[in-house]
Design a protein around this motif. Structure first.
Motif, PDB file in Angstrom:
ATOM      1  N   LEU A  81       0.827  -1.211   0.000  1.00 34.20           N
ATOM      2  CA  LEU A  81       0.000   0.000   0.000  1.00 34.20           C
ATOM      3  C   LEU A  81       0.861   1.262   0.000  1.00 34.20           C
ATOM      4  N   GLU A  82       2.048   1.172  -0.600  1.00 33.41           N
ATOM      5  CA  GLU A  82       2.942   2.330  -0.579  1.00 33.41           C
ATOM      6  C   GLU A  82       2.368   3.546  -1.305  1.00 33.41           C
ATOM      7  N   ARG A  83       1.435   3.320  -2.205  1.00 35.63           N
ATOM      8  CA  ARG A  83       0.839   4.473  -2.905  1.00 35.63           C
ATOM      9  C   ARG A  83       0.029   5.360  -1.951  1.00 35.63           C
ATOM     10  N   TYR A  84      -0.313   4.829  -0.749  1.00 32.36           N
ATOM     11  CA  TYR A  84      -1.074   5.607   0.230  1.00 32.36           C
ATOM     12  C   TYR A  84      -0.180   6.330   1.240  1.00 32.36           C
ATOM     13  N   ILE A  85       1.132   6.179   1.108  1.00 32.47           N
ATOM     14  CA  ILE A  85       2.052   6.876   2.013  1.00 32.47           C
ATOM     15  C   ILE A  85       1.831   8.389   1.974  1.00 32.47           C
ATOM     16  N   PRO A  86       1.690   9.011   0.792  1.00 31.91           N
ATOM     17  CA  PRO A  86       1.441  10.462   0.783  1.00 31.91           C
ATOM     18  C   PRO A  86       0.156  10.856   1.523  1.00 31.91           C
ATOM     19  N   TYR A  87      -0.888  10.035   1.397  1.00 33.84           N
ATOM     20  CA  TYR A  87      -2.147  10.321   2.091  1.00 33.84           C
ATOM     21  C   TYR A  87      -1.945  10.253   3.603  1.00 33.84           C
ATOM     22  N   PHE A  88      -1.275   9.208   4.075  1.00 36.10           N
ATOM     23  CA  PHE A  88      -1.017   9.076   5.509  1.00 36.10           C
ATOM     24  C   PHE A  88      -0.123  10.198   6.006  1.00 36.10           C
ATOM     25  N   ARG A  89       0.846  10.582   5.188  1.00 36.26           N
ATOM     26  CA  ARG A  89       1.726  11.705   5.555  1.00 36.26           C
ATOM     27  C   ARG A  89       0.902  13.001   5.648  1.00 36.26           C
ATOM     28  N   GLN A  90       0.034  13.238   4.664  1.00 34.26           N
ATOM     29  CA  GLN A  90      -0.800  14.445   4.658  1.00 34.26           C
ATOM     30  C   GLN A  90      -1.712  14.482   5.884  1.00 34.26           C
ATOM     31  N   GLN A  91      -2.217  13.328   6.281  1.00 34.63           N
ATOM     32  CA  GLN A  91      -3.113  13.246   7.437  1.00 34.63           C
ATOM     33  C   GLN A  91      -2.349  13.165   8.766  1.00 34.63           C
ATOM     34  N   GLU A  92      -1.008  13.198   8.693  1.00 34.08           N
ATOM     35  CA  GLU A  92      -0.133  13.149   9.867  1.00 34.08           C
ATOM     36  C   GLU A  92      -0.383  11.901  10.717  1.00 34.08           C
ATOM     37  N   ILE A  93      -0.506  10.766  10.032  1.00 35.63           N
ATOM     38  CA  ILE A  93      -0.748   9.499  10.712  1.00 35.63           C
ATOM     39  C   ILE A  93       0.595   8.812  10.950  1.00 35.63           C
ATOM     40  N   ASP A  94       1.033   8.845  12.186  1.00 33.79           N
ATOM     41  CA  ASP A  94       2.239   8.104  12.560  1.00 33.79           C
ATOM     42  C   ASP A  94       1.817   6.727  13.060  1.00 33.79           C
ATOM     43  N   TYR A  95       2.772   5.920  13.536  1.00 30.45           N
ATOM     44  CA  TYR A  95       2.462   4.542  13.933  1.00 30.45           C
ATOM     45  C   TYR A  95       1.481   4.494  15.093  1.00 30.45           C
ATOM     46  N   GLU A  96       1.649   5.381  16.051  1.00 33.82           N
ATOM     47  CA  GLU A  96       0.733   5.409  17.203  1.00 33.82           C
ATOM     48  C   GLU A  96      -0.691   5.721  16.754  1.00 33.82           C
ATOM     49  N   ALA A  97      -0.838   6.699  15.855  1.00 32.66           N
ATOM     50  CA  ALA A  97      -2.159   7.038  15.330  1.00 32.66           C
ATOM     51  C   ALA A  97      -2.701   5.905  14.468  1.00 32.66           C
ATOM     52  N   LEU A  98      -1.819   5.267  13.710  1.00 32.52           N
ATOM     53  CA  LEU A  98      -2.226   4.156  12.846  1.00 32.52           C
ATOM     54  C   LEU A  98      -2.885   3.040  13.654  1.00 32.52           C
ATOM     55  N   LEU A  99      -2.322   2.736  14.817  1.00 25.81           N
ATOM     56  CA  LEU A  99      -2.865   1.674  15.654  1.00 25.81           C
ATOM     57  C   LEU A  99      -4.222   2.033  16.257  1.00 25.81           C
ATOM     58  N   CYS A 100      -4.587   3.309  16.216  1.00 25.31           N
ATOM     59  CA  CYS A 100      -5.872   3.759  16.758  1.00 25.31           C
ATOM     60  C   CYS A 100      -6.964   3.844  15.698  1.00 25.31           C
TER      61      CYS A 100
END
Length: 108
Positions: A20-39
């Motif tokens: 899902l590397e194509r979604y890295i920019p989206y996660f970066r834009q949404q400021e989703i780090d690993y801690e947020a990802l787990l939530c």
């Protein structure tokens, strides 16, 4: 407006592991780090297409499921039937089962 915030390597690695590397920019834009990802829950993943949503939801369940199960407490009951309003005690005597199996011819 695009955010050029840094993402932690665990988030990037997880997305890459799921192809899902194509979604890295989206996660970066949404400021989703690993801690947020787990939530993240299903509501948070609504914007993703079905395939990536299912992959990510399964991985998040795998990563957080064991922790959630540890946090859930099972109800405990005493032996008194009053503590278990919708349950009744059933006592099975193995000798009785064996005797009824013999008399029915099942054991021959």
């Amino acid at each position: 407006l695009y955010c050029f915030c840094s993402m932690d390597h665990r988030t990037i690695a997880l997305l890459e592991d799921l192809d899902l590397e194509r979604y890295i920019p989206y996660f970066r834009q949404q400021e989703i780090d690993y801690e947020a990802l787990l939530c993240l829950d299903a509501e948070h993943l609504e914007r993703l297409p079905m395939g990536p949503k299912v992959k990510l939801a399964a991985k998040l369940d795998e990563l957080t499921g064991s922790q959630r199960r540890k946090e859930q407490k099972r109800p405990t009951y005493n032996d008194d039937a009053e503590d278990r309003p919708n349950m009744r005690r059933v006592v099975v005597n193995p000798a009785d089962e064996y005797a009824s199996a013999e008399s029915s011819g099942w054991n021959q």
